[in-house]
Design a protein around this motif. Structure first.
Motif, PDB file in Angstrom:
ATOM      1  N   UNK A   1      11.891   3.164   2.795  1.00 60.53           N
ATOM      2  CA  UNK A   1      12.402   2.341   1.692  1.00 60.53           C
ATOM      3  C   UNK A   1      12.963   1.001   2.183  1.00 60.53           C
ATOM      4  N   UNK A   2      12.864   0.004   1.326  1.00 55.09           N
ATOM      5  CA  UNK A   2      13.438  -1.328   1.536  1.00 55.09           C
ATOM      6  C   UNK A   2      12.843  -2.075   2.726  1.00 55.09           C
ATOM      7  N   UNK A   3      11.648  -1.714   3.145  1.00 56.12           N
ATOM      8  CA  UNK A   3      11.020  -2.415   4.268  1.00 56.12           C
ATOM      9  C   UNK A   3       9.668  -3.021   3.903  1.00 56.12           C
ATOM     10  N   UNK A   4       9.194  -2.805   2.677  1.00 51.96           N
ATOM     11  CA  UNK A   4       7.850  -3.253   2.300  1.00 51.96           C
ATOM     12  C   UNK A   4       6.858  -2.845   3.386  1.00 51.96           C
ATOM     13  N   UNK A   5       6.872  -1.557   3.676  1.00 53.95           N
ATOM     14  CA  UNK A   5       6.095  -0.999   4.779  1.00 53.95           C
ATOM     15  C   UNK A   5       4.870  -0.230   4.288  1.00 53.95           C
ATOM     16  N   UNK A   6       4.454  -0.490   3.058  1.00 49.62           N
ATOM     17  CA  UNK A   6       3.231   0.125   2.541  1.00 49.62           C
ATOM     18  C   UNK A   6       2.042  -0.566   3.225  1.00 49.62           C
ATOM     19  N   UNK A   7       0.909   0.122   3.357  1.00 47.19           N
ATOM     20  CA  UNK A   7      -0.196  -0.536   4.061  1.00 47.19           C
ATOM     21  C   UNK A   7      -0.704  -1.773   3.326  1.00 47.19           C
ATOM     22  N   UNK A   8      -0.682  -1.834   1.975  1.00 43.74           N
ATOM     23  CA  UNK A   8      -1.070  -3.106   1.348  1.00 43.74           C
ATOM     24  C   UNK A   8      -0.115  -4.259   1.696  1.00 43.74           C
ATOM     25  N   UNK A   9       1.179  -3.948   1.956  1.00 42.57           N
ATOM     26  CA  UNK A   9       2.100  -4.996   2.416  1.00 42.57           C
ATOM     27  C   UNK A   9       1.659  -5.543   3.765  1.00 42.57           C
ATOM     28  N   UNK A  10       1.243  -4.648   4.664  1.00 36.94           N
ATOM     29  CA  UNK A  10       0.771  -5.088   5.977  1.00 36.94           C
ATOM     30  C   UNK A  10      -0.521  -5.903   5.848  1.00 36.94           C
TER      31      UNK A  10
END
Length: 194
Positions: free
Chosen positions: A175-184
Motif C-alpha cells: 500500500x501507498x507505494x504505487x507498486x502495481x505492475x501498471x505503475x512500473x
C-alpha cells in the motif's frame, strides 16, 4: 488487506490517485453504478497532492458537472466533470475531494473500489472540499464513487491500457507505494525519450 467498509455522513472524502500521463487539463469521472438511489455530491474539487492529506497551494480547482457544483448521481449512472485547467506532471499524485452532505448508511449500495492500496482520508463533519489541510477523522484504503481521472495530454503522446485480473489491479502489492505492475510500466514509458 483493505480497511473495513465505512459509511459517511456530512463528511468530505479526499481520495488520492496517481496520474500516469501528464497534461494541462483534466476531468474526473464519478460513478453510482451499483447504487439503486441517487447519490448527492455537495461539492467536488481536485488538486495536486503535496504530502499525505495536504494539497499543493494554488493547485485546487473546483469541479462542476454541466456547470453545477452540487449534483446527484442517478442510480446506475456515471458522471463526467466539466474539464478544468491544471498542469499535471507525469506520475503526479492528485487529490479528489468529494463532499457527501447526506448519510450514506441507507439501503442503496455505494460504488467503491475495495482494494485501492492507497491511503485516502475522511474528514471531520462538514464540507472541507478544496482546503489545503483536511481535518482528518479517519483513513481508508478504498476509493468511493471515483471511477477515474482523465488527463488531456498533447496529441503526440500515446497511451497504453492494461487489461487483466486482480494482479493487474495491484492485489498484494505494498500500500501507498504505487507498486502495481501498471505503475512500473507507466514509469518506464514516461522515461522513454520518444
Amino acid at each position: 488487506q483493505p480497511a473495513p467498509f465505512m459509511h459517511f455522513s456530512n463528511q468530505t472524502l479526499r481520495q488520492i490517485v496517481r496520474a500516469s500521463i501528464g497534461g494541462s487539463r483534466l476531468r474526473v469521472i464519478l460513478s453510482n453504478a451499483f447504487g439503486n438511489a441517487p447519490l448527492t455530491i455537495g461539492g467536488a474539487h481536485v488538486a495536486l497532492r503535496e504530502k499525505d492529506s495536504t494539497t499543493l497551494s494554488g493547485s485546487d480547482r473546483t469541479l462542476t458537472f454541466s456547470g453545477q457544483s452540487t449534483i446527484a448521481i442517478p442510480a446506475g449512472a456515471v458522471l463526467f466533470s466539466d474539464p478544468v485547467n491544471l498542469l499535471v506532471p507525469p506520475l503526479a499524485d492528485l487529490a479528489v475531494d468529494l463532499y457527501l452532505p447526506g448519510n450514506t448508511n441507507v439501503s442503496s449500495p455505494l460504488t467503491l473500489h475495495n482494494a485501492a492500496l492507497q491511503t485516502n482520508y475522511v474528514s471531520e463533519a462538514g464540507n472541507h472540499a478544496g482546503q489545503i489541510a483536511l481535518p482528518v477523522a479517519a483513513t481508508i484504503q478504498n476509493w468511493f464513487m471515483l471511477s477515474r481521472v482523465e488527463v488531456v495530454a498533447p496529441s503526440s503522446v500515446g497511451a497504453v491500457v492494461a487489461f487483466g485480473d486482480s494482479i493487474t489491479d495491484g492485489a498484494r502489492s505494498t500500500p501507498d507505494t504505487n507498486n502495481r505492475w501498471p505503475n512500473h510500466l507507466a514509469k518506464r514509458l514516461v522515461a522513454q525519450p520518444a
